[in-house]
Design a protein around this motif. Structure first.
Motif, short mmCIF file in Angstrom:
data_model
loop_
_atom_site.label_atom_id
_atom_site.label_comp_id
_atom_site.label_asym_id
_atom_site.label_seq_id
_atom_site.Cartn_x
_atom_site.Cartn_y
_atom_site.Cartn_z
N VAL A 107 0.85 -1.19 0.00
CA VAL A 107 0.00 0.00 0.00
C VAL A 107 0.88 1.24 0.00
CG1 VAL A 107 -1.80 1.23 1.28
CG2 VAL A 107 -1.74 -1.26 1.33
N ALA A 108 0.39 2.30 -0.62
CA ALA A 108 1.01 3.62 -0.50
C ALA A 108 -0.07 4.58 -0.01
CB ALA A 108 1.58 4.10 -1.82
N VAL A 109 0.24 5.32 1.05
CA VAL A 109 -0.66 6.36 1.53
C VAL A 109 0.10 7.68 1.48
CG1 VAL A 109 -2.13 4.87 2.93
CG2 VAL A 109 -0.16 5.98 3.98
N SER A 110 -0.60 8.70 1.07
CA SER A 110 -0.02 10.03 0.92
C SER A 110 -0.74 10.98 1.86
CB SER A 110 -0.20 10.48 -0.53
OG SER A 110 0.19 11.81 -0.69
N PHE A 111 0.01 11.69 2.69
CA PHE A 111 -0.53 12.69 3.60
C PHE A 111 -0.09 14.07 3.13
CE2 PHE A 111 0.11 9.40 7.19
CZ PHE A 111 -1.16 8.90 7.05
N ASP A 112 -1.03 14.98 2.96
CA ASP A 112 -0.70 16.39 2.74
C ASP A 112 -0.76 17.07 4.09
OD1 ASP A 112 -0.52 15.91 0.05
OD2 ASP A 112 -2.33 17.03 -0.50
N VAL A 113 0.29 17.79 4.45
CA VAL A 113 0.41 18.44 5.74
C VAL A 113 0.16 19.93 5.59
CG1 VAL A 113 1.96 18.91 7.68
CG2 VAL A 113 2.05 16.68 6.52
N CYS A 114 -0.72 20.45 6.45
CA CYS A 114 -1.03 21.88 6.51
C CYS A 114 -0.77 22.33 7.94
CB CYS A 114 -2.47 22.15 6.12
SG CYS A 114 -2.85 21.66 4.42
N GLY A 115 0.40 22.95 8.18
CA GLY A 115 0.77 23.34 9.53
C GLY A 115 1.06 22.12 10.37
N ASP A 116 0.24 21.91 11.42
CA ASP A 116 0.43 20.74 12.28
C ASP A 116 -0.71 19.74 12.12
OD1 ASP A 116 -1.58 22.17 13.49
OD2 ASP A 116 -0.76 22.03 15.51
N LYS A 117 -1.42 19.81 10.99
CA LYS A 117 -2.56 18.93 10.71
C LYS A 117 -2.39 18.24 9.36
CE LYS A 117 -5.47 20.24 14.10
NZ LYS A 117 -6.06 19.33 15.04
N ILE A 118 -3.16 17.21 9.16
CA ILE A 118 -3.23 16.52 7.88
C ILE A 118 -4.47 17.03 7.15
CG2 ILE A 118 -3.41 14.28 6.71
CD1 ILE A 118 -0.76 14.72 8.29
N CYS A 119 -4.28 17.57 5.94
CA CYS A 119 -5.41 18.14 5.21
C CYS A 119 -5.87 17.26 4.05
CB CYS A 119 -5.11 19.56 4.74
SG CYS A 119 -3.59 19.77 3.82
N ALA A 120 -5.07 16.25 3.68
CA ALA A 120 -5.50 15.36 2.61
C ALA A 120 -4.82 14.00 2.76
CB ALA A 120 -5.18 15.95 1.24
N TYR A 121 -5.51 12.98 2.28
CA TYR A 121 -5.05 11.59 2.34
C TYR A 121 -5.42 10.95 1.02
CZ TYR A 121 -5.52 6.61 3.72
OH TYR A 121 -5.44 5.24 3.80
N ARG A 122 -4.46 10.23 0.44
CA ARG A 122 -4.73 9.44 -0.76
C ARG A 122 -4.15 8.06 -0.54
NH1 ARG A 122 -3.26 14.28 -1.75
NH2 ARG A 122 -1.08 13.85 -2.18
N GLU A 123 -4.87 7.05 -0.97
CA GLU A 123 -4.41 5.67 -0.79
C GLU A 123 -4.37 4.96 -2.13
OE1 GLU A 123 -5.70 1.59 1.52
OE2 GLU A 123 -6.09 3.51 2.49
N TYR A 124 -3.30 4.18 -2.32
CA TYR A 124 -3.12 3.41 -3.54
C TYR A 124 -2.65 2.02 -3.15
CZ TYR A 124 -2.75 8.22 -5.13
OH TYR A 124 -2.98 9.56 -5.35
N PHE A 125 -3.16 1.01 -3.84
CA PHE A 125 -2.65 -0.35 -3.63
C PHE A 125 -2.70 -1.07 -4.96
CE2 PHE A 125 -6.88 0.14 -1.77
CZ PHE A 125 -7.66 -0.70 -2.54
N GLY A 126 -1.80 -2.03 -5.12
CA GLY A 126 -1.68 -2.63 -6.44
C GLY A 126 -1.78 -4.14 -6.50
N SER A 127 -1.52 -4.82 -5.42
CA SER A 127 -1.59 -6.27 -5.51
C SER A 127 -3.03 -6.74 -5.36
CB SER A 127 -0.69 -6.93 -4.47
OG SER A 127 -1.23 -6.81 -3.18
N ASP A 128 -3.25 -7.99 -5.59
CA ASP A 128 -4.62 -8.52 -5.55
C ASP A 128 -5.11 -8.76 -4.11
OD1 ASP A 128 -3.77 -11.98 -6.44
OD2 ASP A 128 -3.19 -10.74 -4.75
#
Length: 132
Positions: A107-128
């Motif tokens: 899995v890959a998860v992406s966090f966008d950081v805004c100051g001291d908070k998380i403002c966005a999350y994206r998740e990707y996975f590729g195996s079955d």
């Protein structure tokens, strides 16, 4: 807004610790407390497919994750962490039971950081979901 890359990494690592604790235990409050009110979540499939906006929607999503994995999911390895001024991506492996069936994934998860908070999350996975 330009952010300090060291702070971005620090905040994202703290959020990732809370995130993996949520995966393992179903207790998401510490992670949810780190989200902005206008938090956005992107997920690649299922009832949360696409863009989801708002902290309340995030709470619904992570509750759904906990229900799907019942006994929890265990992070088995962190393969890579990549970051820039605002975004940190964690690539990892996890395993557990998904809807009662054996599950292993990358899995890959992406966090966008805004100051001291998380403002966005994206998740990707590729195996079955059955093997690495």
């Amino acid at each position: 807004m330009t952010q300090d890359p060291a702070n971005t990494l620090k905040v994202a690592h703290q959020a990732f610790e809370h995130f993996t604790y949520g995966l393992e235990t179903g207790e998401w409050q510490a992670f949810l407390d780190m989200l902005t009110e206008d938090f956005s979540l992107w997920f690649p499939m299922g009832k949360f497919h696409g863009l989801n906006v708002g902290k309340e929607r995030a709470q619904e999503f992570f509750q759904y994750v906990s229900e799907s994995f019942g006994s929890g999911i265990t992070l088995t390895a962190v393969d890579r962490v990549t970051s820039n001024d605002q975004t940190v991506v964690f690539e990892f492996r996890d395993e557990g039971l998904l809807l009662g069936q054996p599950y292993k994934n990358r899995v890959a998860v992406s966090f966008d950081v805004c100051g001291d908070k998380i403002c966005a999350y994206r998740e990707y996975f590729g195996s079955d979901g059955k093997s690495y």
